[in-house]
Design an enzyme around this catalytic site. Structure first.
Site, mmCIF file in Angstrom:
data_model
loop_
_atom_site.group_PDB
_atom_site.id
_atom_site.type_symbol
_atom_site.label_atom_id
_atom_site.label_comp_id
_atom_site.label_asym_id
_atom_site.label_seq_id
_atom_site.Cartn_x
_atom_site.Cartn_y
_atom_site.Cartn_z
ATOM 1 N N GLU A 1 -4.534 11.707 -30.215
ATOM 2 C CA GLU A 1 -3.732 10.737 -29.469
ATOM 3 C C GLU A 1 -4.089 10.742 -27.996
ATOM 4 O O GLU A 1 -4.460 11.771 -27.445
ATOM 5 C CB GLU A 1 -2.254 11.130 -29.557
ATOM 6 C CG GLU A 1 -1.696 11.014 -30.933
ATOM 7 C CD GLU A 1 -0.276 11.546 -31.011
ATOM 8 O OE1 GLU A 1 0.418 11.592 -29.973
ATOM 9 O OE2 GLU A 1 0.121 11.919 -32.113
ATOM 10 N N CYS B 1 -3.887 9.814 -20.189
ATOM 11 C CA CYS B 1 -3.544 11.171 -20.631
ATOM 12 C C CYS B 1 -4.402 11.474 -21.866
ATOM 13 O O CYS B 1 -4.290 10.791 -22.883
ATOM 14 C CB CYS B 1 -2.052 11.236 -20.962
ATOM 15 S SG CYS B 1 -1.553 12.836 -21.612
ATOM 16 N N CYS C 1 -3.728 22.335 -31.764
ATOM 17 C CA CYS C 1 -3.625 23.274 -30.644
ATOM 18 C C CYS C 1 -3.255 24.640 -31.208
ATOM 19 O O CYS C 1 -2.495 24.738 -32.174
ATOM 20 C CB CYS C 1 -2.540 22.802 -29.672
ATOM 21 S SG CYS C 1 -2.372 23.864 -28.219
ATOM 22 N N CYS D 1 3.528 26.395 -28.923
ATOM 23 C CA CYS D 1 4.785 26.318 -28.159
ATOM 24 C C CYS D 1 5.883 25.724 -29.051
ATOM 25 O O CYS D 1 5.641 24.755 -29.783
ATOM 26 C CB CYS D 1 4.591 25.477 -26.899
ATOM 27 S SG CYS D 1 3.350 26.177 -25.800
ATOM 28 N N CYS E 1 6.775 21.831 -28.975
ATOM 29 C CA CYS E 1 5.666 20.873 -28.899
ATOM 30 C C CYS E 1 5.174 20.485 -30.288
ATOM 31 O O CYS E 1 5.020 21.339 -31.165
ATOM 32 C CB CYS E 1 4.526 21.508 -28.094
ATOM 33 S SG CYS E 1 3.077 20.460 -27.967
ATOM 34 N N LEU F 1 5.177 26.272 -17.202
ATOM 35 C CA LEU F 1 5.907 27.521 -16.979
ATOM 36 C C LEU F 1 7.125 27.565 -17.918
ATOM 37 O O LEU F 1 7.272 28.468 -18.722
ATOM 38 C CB LEU F 1 6.318 27.604 -15.508
ATOM 39 C CG LEU F 1 6.881 28.917 -15.022
ATOM 40 C CD1 LEU F 1 5.876 30.050 -15.175
ATOM 41 C CD2 LEU F 1 7.318 28.811 -13.557
ATOM 42 N N CYS G 1 3.423 14.503 -27.001
ATOM 43 C CA CYS G 1 2.103 14.662 -27.624
ATOM 44 C C CYS G 1 2.218 15.136 -29.061
ATOM 45 O O CYS G 1 3.013 15.984 -29.381
ATOM 46 C CB CYS G 1 1.203 15.612 -26.839
ATOM 47 S SG CYS G 1 2.019 16.668 -25.666
HETATM 48 N N1 SAH Z 1 -1.833 22.923 -23.458
HETATM 49 C C1 SAH Z 1 -1.585 22.371 -22.167
HETATM 50 C C2 SAH Z 1 -1.632 20.861 -22.083
HETATM 51 C C3 SAH Z 1 -0.976 20.062 -23.171
HETATM 52 S S1 SAH Z 1 0.761 19.882 -23.188
HETATM 53 C C4 SAH Z 1 -0.278 22.909 -21.611
HETATM 54 O O1 SAH Z 1 0.396 23.666 -22.303
HETATM 55 O O2 SAH Z 1 0.058 22.625 -20.460
HETATM 56 C C5 SAH Z 1 1.183 18.965 -21.745
HETATM 57 C C6 SAH Z 1 2.581 19.253 -21.238
HETATM 58 O O3 SAH Z 1 3.580 18.699 -22.102
HETATM 59 C C7 SAH Z 1 2.890 20.742 -21.144
HETATM 60 O O4 SAH Z 1 3.606 21.018 -19.980
HETATM 61 C C8 SAH Z 1 3.761 20.954 -22.361
HETATM 62 O O5 SAH Z 1 4.496 22.138 -22.253
HETATM 63 C C9 SAH Z 1 4.575 19.677 -22.350
HETATM 64 N N2 SAH Z 1 5.253 19.366 -23.607
HETATM 65 C C10 SAH Z 1 4.833 19.555 -24.860
HETATM 66 N N3 SAH Z 1 5.766 19.140 -25.748
HETATM 67 C C11 SAH Z 1 6.798 18.673 -25.023
HETATM 68 C C12 SAH Z 1 8.065 18.120 -25.346
HETATM 69 N N4 SAH Z 1 8.448 17.974 -26.598
HETATM 70 N N5 SAH Z 1 8.862 17.743 -24.320
HETATM 71 C C13 SAH Z 1 8.480 17.880 -23.025
HETATM 72 N N6 SAH Z 1 7.301 18.405 -22.662
HETATM 73 C C14 SAH Z 1 6.477 18.800 -23.643
#
Ligand code: SAH
Length: 352
Positions: free
Chosen positions: A91, A104, A111, A115, A118, A214, A332
């Site tokens: 995407e 973006c 990945c 997290c 995510c 963070l 994402c």
């Molecule tokens: N792996 C990288 C980049 C991809 S995610 C990273 O962790 O930064 C891009 C951003 O979107 C990151 O800050 C991630 O924590 C955030 N993100 C992912 N899922 C999310 C969600 N459901 N709501 C808000 N932010 C989210």
């Protein structure tokens, strides 16, 4: 085996062309066709026919296919589902701001970071994207919208620092004045915080923006959200970011997804303010985007305001991410998951 022309930087193209015995300017001519989105070597009309045939025997050009597209009726944010040459899906999102148009990009299929909030990590890592596959996300969206892309954010699916070499090559290609000429200052790389790789990135001395996810001010809370927090402590992470800021002169952005009852208490605000006091940084608050299968919810807009005001009163610059494309699956990984699971309830726009 044929090589992908779109994977080559201008310097690599020039070398490759001079290896075939062609004049150096051929490299630049081909580079410019590629950046314009030309996928058919025969359309490179300033190359003699014989040369085009020779090129076709040795090279191909990656092309991503737009499988689906969702357009937000709120703000025009457009989310793309692309198919890669091997059939994998990724995407990308195009966002229009008053200061320009931002792409973006995804950097990996899936990945590995896992997290909790995510959608991208729910299936694990499948593979890294090539430079060409990242570049073509920009080229394809720009062509589809007939719009110049002025900003690039590496914030789609994947962890860009796990694909550092290809990502650095991408950055140099999109920045090149013979190509898309996107300023380094308009490029942002977001990472979950891989410390050795943050130092490696700093060593390239690219004046791009570093954003670090963070999402918590204490190791205990961060470990509940992000498996990477079991490997690296927050204190070491902010020190690596300080080193990055010092080396590049760019302030680091800390992303903080506000999650109700997890990281949005008064204690969390105070801990974050103490952690970031006197650092060359900026906080980007993100109301967490609910994804299927997770129970995380963002706080109310009053909670977000309180969080912002508290940090600001302690001298820390804060912005709140505009909630773009809320009516489409903006977080994402969600568009891909829903496509794989079911199309119900989604109004697709057919790709052109
Ligand atoms: N792996 C990288 C980049 C991809 S995610 C990273 O962790 O930064 C891009 C951003 O979107 C990151 O800050 C991630 O924590 C955030 N993100 C992912 N899922 C999310 C969600 N459901 N709501 C808000 N932010 C989210």
């Amino acid at each position: 085996m044929k090589r992908d022309l779109l994977n080559l930087s201008l310097a690599e193209l020039t070398t490759a062309m001079s290896d075939i015995g062609w004049p150096l300017f051929r490299g630049q001519q081909i580079f410019q066709w590629l950046q314009k989105g030309v996928k058919d070597i025969d359309k490179m009309t300033n190359l003699p026919k014989n040369d085009r045939d020779k090129l076709k025997n040795q090279y191909f050009i990656t092309k991503l296919d737009i499988i689906k597209k969702q357009v937000s009726h709120q703000d025009g944010t457009t989310k793309y589902l692309f198919q890669l040459p091997d059939g994998e899906l990724i995407e990308s999102v195009l966002m229009k701001y008053h200061h320009g148009t931002s792409a973006c990009l995804s950097t990996q299929v899936g990945c590995a970071m896992g997290c909790a909030f995510c959608a991208s990590g729910q299936e694990g890592l499948i593979r890294n994207l090539t430079t060409a596959e990242m570049l073509d996300q920009i080229i394809a969206m720009s062509a589809d919208q007939v719009e110049r892309i002025s900003h690039v954010v590496l914030m789609g699916s994947g962890e860009p620092l796990q694909n550092l070499q290809e990502v650095v090559k991408l950055i140099k290609i999109v920045n090149h004045e013979a190509g898309l000429h996107i300023s380094m200052r308009h490029i942002t790389l977001s990472t979950c915080g891989l410390i050795p790789e943050i130092h490696q990135l700093a060593d390239y001395e690219l004046p791009i923006n570093l954003a670090v996810s963070l999402h918590a001010a204490s190791d205990e809370v961060r470990r509940r959200l992000m498996p990477i927090a079991r490997r690296y402590a927050i204190q070491e992470l902010v020190e690596a970011c300080d080193a990055y800021a010092q080396k590049t002169g760019r302030r680091v952005t800390y992303e903080y997804a506000l999650i109700k009852d997890v990281n949005n208490s008064v204690l969390d605000m105070k801990a974050l303010a103490t952690l970031l006091k006197n650092r060359l940084c900026h906080v980007n608050l993100i109301p967490v985007n609910p994804v299927e299968g997770s129970h995380y919810r963002s706080g109310s807009s009053d909670d977000i305001k309180l969080f912002k005001n508290t940090l600001e009163s302690k001298g820390i610059p804060v912005s709140v991410r505009r909630e773009m494309g809320n009516d489409i699956d903006a977080a994402c990984g969600q568009l891909k998951r829903r496509t794989q699971n079911s199309n119900e309830g989604i109004h697709w726009e057919e790709p052109r």
